[in-house]
Every structure is written in C-alpha cells, then in structure tokens.
Design a protein around this motif. Structure first.
Motif, PDB file in Angstrom:
ATOM      1  N   ALA A   1       0.829  -1.209   0.000  1.00 15.16           N
ATOM      2  CA  ALA A   1       0.000   0.000   0.000  1.00 15.16           C
ATOM      3  C   ALA A   1       0.861   1.257   0.000  1.00 15.16           C
ATOM      4  O   ALA A   1       0.549   2.237  -0.683  1.00 15.16           O
ATOM      5  N   ALA A   2       1.952   1.247   0.764  1.00 17.36           N
ATOM      6  CA  ALA A   2       2.832   2.410   0.809  1.00 17.36           C
ATOM      7  C   ALA A   2       3.487   2.654  -0.547  1.00 17.36           C
ATOM      8  O   ALA A   2       3.545   3.795  -1.022  1.00 17.36           O
TER       9      ALA A   2
ATOM     10  N   ASP B   1       4.429 -10.548  -4.620  1.00 14.75           N
ATOM     11  CA  ASP B   1       3.569  -9.362  -4.668  1.00 14.75           C
ATOM     12  C   ASP B   1       4.335  -8.100  -4.279  1.00 14.75           C
ATOM     13  O   ASP B   1       4.180  -7.037  -4.904  1.00 14.75           O
ATOM     14  N   VAL B   2       5.146  -8.199  -3.225  1.00 18.06           N
ATOM     15  CA  VAL B   2       5.953  -7.052  -2.804  1.00 18.06           C
ATOM     16  C   VAL B   2       6.936  -6.668  -3.911  1.00 18.06           C
ATOM     17  O   VAL B   2       7.083  -5.487  -4.252  1.00 18.06           O
ATOM     18  N   LEU B   3       7.615  -7.660  -4.477  1.00 22.49           N
ATOM     19  CA  LEU B   3       8.567  -7.397  -5.553  1.00 22.49           C
ATOM     20  C   LEU B   3       7.881  -6.752  -6.756  1.00 22.49           C
ATOM     21  O   LEU B   3       8.348  -5.727  -7.284  1.00 22.49           O
ATOM     22  N   ASN B   4       6.788  -7.338  -7.200  1.00 19.03           N
ATOM     23  CA  ASN B   4       6.118  -6.824  -8.398  1.00 19.03           C
ATOM     24  C   ASN B   4       5.584  -5.412  -8.194  1.00 19.03           C
ATOM     25  O   ASN B   4       5.595  -4.589  -9.115  1.00 19.03           O
ATOM     26  N   THR B   5       5.126  -5.120  -6.981  1.00 18.26           N
ATOM     27  CA  THR B   5       4.660  -3.757  -6.693  1.00 18.26           C
ATOM     28  C   THR B   5       5.808  -2.766  -6.755  1.00 18.26           C
ATOM     29  O   THR B   5       5.668  -1.667  -7.314  1.00 18.26           O
ATOM     30  N   GLN B   6       6.946  -3.142  -6.192  1.00 17.50           N
ATOM     31  CA  GLN B   6       8.098  -2.244  -6.231  1.00 17.50           C
ATOM     32  C   GLN B   6       8.560  -2.002  -7.676  1.00 17.50           C
ATOM     33  O   GLN B   6       8.842  -0.858  -8.054  1.00 17.50           O
TER      34      GLN B   6
END
Length: 455
Positions: A127-128, A150-155
């Motif tokens: 979200a951040a 998910d964290v990687l792809n968002t970054q």
C-alpha cells in the motif's frame, strides 16, 4: 606475506587499497534533500528502538505514529517529547486495525517505517509503495511465497524505493569481515554459516501485563502482550526457518548475492518440538491450558542453500531451547576462515599453523569506514550500534534519492527462505529450486552493497 608484516598498518592499508583499485569502492552520492518526514507504523518494542534513532536526528521530522495499543503509542509519544521534538500526528489509538492507511499520503510524508507483526508487513509495504511513499520495512518482507512476489512486483511497477531494515548487516565485526572478504584475505569463498540462535522463550510467553514484555508467565495470543501476542502463533502453526535475515544477510553480502551470484537450491530439516512445551510446564505447571498446545516449529531448524558460483550456506534457527545468544557466523575460503562464536580467525601463511588467533587485531585493521566515521554516534544506539547504522543508511539514501542499501531483490530473497524452508520440510526435506527474483539481472548487477558510499 608473513604475519608480522600483515599486522602492520601499512600492509593492511595496502591490501584494502588494492581492493579499492579493483573497483570495490563506489563514488560518493550527490547531495539531495536536507530533511525528510517519516511516519512509523508500529510503536511496540522494536518500533520504539527505531524511533529513538529517528528522534535524535536533525534531518528527520517524525510526522506521524500509528499503533492500536494506546499503551505503546503513549510510550512512543513520550520518546518524542523527551527528545524535544514536535508532537506527531497519531492514529490507531481507537483500535482501528486499518488506521495505518490514513498515513500513506506522499504529500505529507516522504517515507514510512513498518515495525508491525510479520503478517502485516507485505500488505502495508504494498500500500505504501502504491502511494509512492518510500518503505523501510522491518524483517520479514512477507509470510507466504506469494507475499514476496507481490511485494517485488509492486516495487518494480511503482518504482518506489524499498529497504529491508536488517540491522545485523551493519554489525561492526560483520562489516570488517566484509572488508576482509573483498580484500581476498580468505582466498576464494567456499562456505558460510549463520543463523538466529537466541533463547526466545521469555519473549514468546509472558503474563499479559502491559509494560511487562518478557517472561513472568506463559500466556500468548490474545492473553499475551507485546510479541507474545502475535509471534508465538508462528511457532504453533509453522515449521521452518522463521527468521532468516539476521544470518543470511551478511552471508549474502560476502557471496555477492544478486551481484554476480545467486541462490540456486534450498532444503531444510527440522528437529522435534520439545522446548516450548517444557518451558510452559516448568513455568506454569502441567495443568496450565497452554501445556496442551501442540507446537509445529522444530526446536532446531537447519537450512542449506547452494549458490550459482559454487558456495554453500547453512542457516540455523534455534529459539526454543536454553542457550546463550549467537548468530553462529562462519566465513571460510581457500586461505582461511573466521568464526564469531569463538571470536577467532585463521589465515594460512599469516596465522600460526593449525592455530586460532583473536579476531580483534584483524578487526581493527579492516574496520569498515562507516564504523570509523560514526562509531561515537552509534555507541548509544540499540544492538551495539547496529540500529544507528540501519536507520542512518535508510535516511541518507532517502534524502539523496539513491538506491537503498538493502534493496528489494535482497529483501524478498532473504525473506523468502522462510516459506521455501516450510515447503521443504513439509515435503519430506526435499531440495527445491530457489526462485530467481531478479529474472537474470543478478548476472550484470554491480558486486557492491550501497552502504559503501560512506555517507
């Protein structure tokens, strides 16, 4: 090179000078913002340690705090007031578990530090990053393997900077050994070890009394307080290397993981689970309801990783039995090795044959420039100064809009060891392929970690 000559200042400086000439030093960063606004989500025991580093900096404005525990939130506010800093905005004191979302406004904050229970890290970081707020996330990056993707792809999609706040990478002896590795003191690296070997029984259980985080009872979950409220459930439900980054972070630095090397395979083994049950019986009696709890986490979990360049790494997670604290580091190459348990080193051709030498004089010669520069400031920080350096590096990178010292690829690979180890154990200790989170970029990325910029 004989031992007498090696231990002279000139010779040690010469070895490091050769390393610099070989391209192991990065240019200094360009100047950027002079001051940043930071929000902190999670003002528990770990959050307060990080907050202490934030409030003593003149280049940081603590703009907002969030916690659903009023006791902890008030403690954090008292820290800010004691430091003579303006009172930050607060949210969450009404118990709203989604209150943290109110803080993610890039027009009001530059970065957010996440120091909440593990299971919340991934969703908060995602979200951040979507809100374009730079993330400093306490370990771990996620719980499931999908969390990490998910964290990687968002970054990658948002381009928002993300740093895993792994403080052991900044331990003084760890950083000195990094200098030794780069200077070729140990020859070609062959094998490394590390882990999290820490008696946490009095952390996983307490009386449930606010303000008494450690020991005094055998409650956990809804009847516990602080870490016992959430951390112990992971020992009940999960069996794997639950806390890998303290051990793997330094080993990954030494092996240049994601900078010309990568993890290729992983397997894990777990012992039977006895320690937590016996602790409950000893402290609370056999008739205590928690004596009937079945714990999944093996008392000692051993994980082996293979690397593309031929090295192996062993991690051990050992938190349920009586023992002194140790991370169990070992760095071994064709010319010698260092072990932190006995604080000793042996270098062929320099050390007396078949004998250990004390680490201190080698550590002094190879002391990392960051420690030379900031040791006095770090002296009062948590965990022997490491907490100063991890916050310092995050803030300085944020101010300069520079690459994060421990970046998204490091974060997800180090942290994904946990779900992969669980999968290995559950499948009969099977060896698994390790995902390439970089999609091949590990082959061309520069073999250096960004905190060498000597800010």
């Amino acid at each position: 090179m004989n031992r007498r000559n090696f231990l002279s200042t000139g010779t040690a400086a010469g070895v490091l000078g050769a390393a610099a000439a070989a391209g192991l030093q990065r240019p200094a960063r360009a100047a950027g913002r002079e001051r940043v606004r930071i929000a902190l989500i999670g003002t528990g025991m770990r959050g307060q340690v990080l907050l202490q580093e934030l409030v003593r900096r003149d280049d940081v404005e603590v703009a907002a705090l969030c916690d659903i525990d009023p006791f902890m939130l008030n403690r954090a506010l008292a820290q800010v007031a004691k430091a003579g800093k303006p009172k930050p905005r607060t949210v969450g004191e009404n118990g709203d578990a989604q209150a943290w979302r109110q803080l993610l406004d890039a027009s009001k904050i530059d970065g957010v530090i996440i120091a909440t229970p593990w299971e919340l890290h991934a969703q908060m970081a995602i979200a951040a990053m979507e809100a374009k707020v730079t993330v400093g996330c306490e370990v771990v990056a996620g719980v499931t393997l999908q969390d990490h993707w998910d964290v990687l792809n968002t970054q990658l999609k948002t381009g928002t900077p993300y740093m895993l706040l792994e403080n052991v990478c900044f331990r003084r002896d760890v950083m000195a050994v990094l200098q030794m590795v780069r200077a070729g003191l140990f020859g070609e690296l062959i094998h490394m070890q590390g882990g999290y070997q820490h008696d946490l029984r009095a952390v996983k259980f307490n009386s449930g009394t606010p303000g008494k985080a450690y020991g005094g009872g055998v409650e956990f979950g809804s009847k516990g307080w602080s870490e016992a409220r959430w951390r112990t459930e992971h020992s009940v439900k999960r069996n794997g290397e639950l806390y890998p980054s303290h051990g793997i972070g330094p080993c990954a630095m030494y092996a240049n993981i994601h900078r010309g090397n990568r993890f290729t395979h992983i397997n894990s083994f777990a012992t039977k689970a006895r320690g937590l049950h016996e602790y409950i019986e000893a402290q609370g009696g056999k008739s205590h309801p928690n004596a009937a709890v079945k714990f999944s986490l093996g008392d000692v979990v051993t994980t082996t990783l293979a690397c593309e360049n031929g090295e192996t790494i062993i991690l051990q997670h050992d938190t349920s039995l009586p023992r002194p604290y140790s991370l169990g580091f070992r760095v071994q190459g064709t010319k010698g090795l260092w072990m932190d348990v006995n604080r000793s080193i042996h270098v062929e051709g320099i050390s007396p044959a078949h004998q250990w030498e004390p680490f201190e004089k080698y550590g002094d010669k190879f002391d990392h420039p960051l420690w030379k520069k900031h040791a006095a400031t770090a002296a009062s920080a948590g965990h022997g100064g490491m907490d100063f350096f991890v916050i310092h590096s995050f803030i300085e990178a944020l101010k300069a809009s520079a690459p994060m010292p421990i970046d998204i690829y490091d974060a997800v690979a180090w942290s994904a060891i946990t779900p992969l180890s669980e999968q290995s154990i559950a499948s009969g200790f099977k060896t698994l392929d390790f995902p390439d989170f970089t999609a091949g970029l590990w082959k061309t990325r520069k073999p250096i970690f960004a905190f060498d910029d000597l800010y």
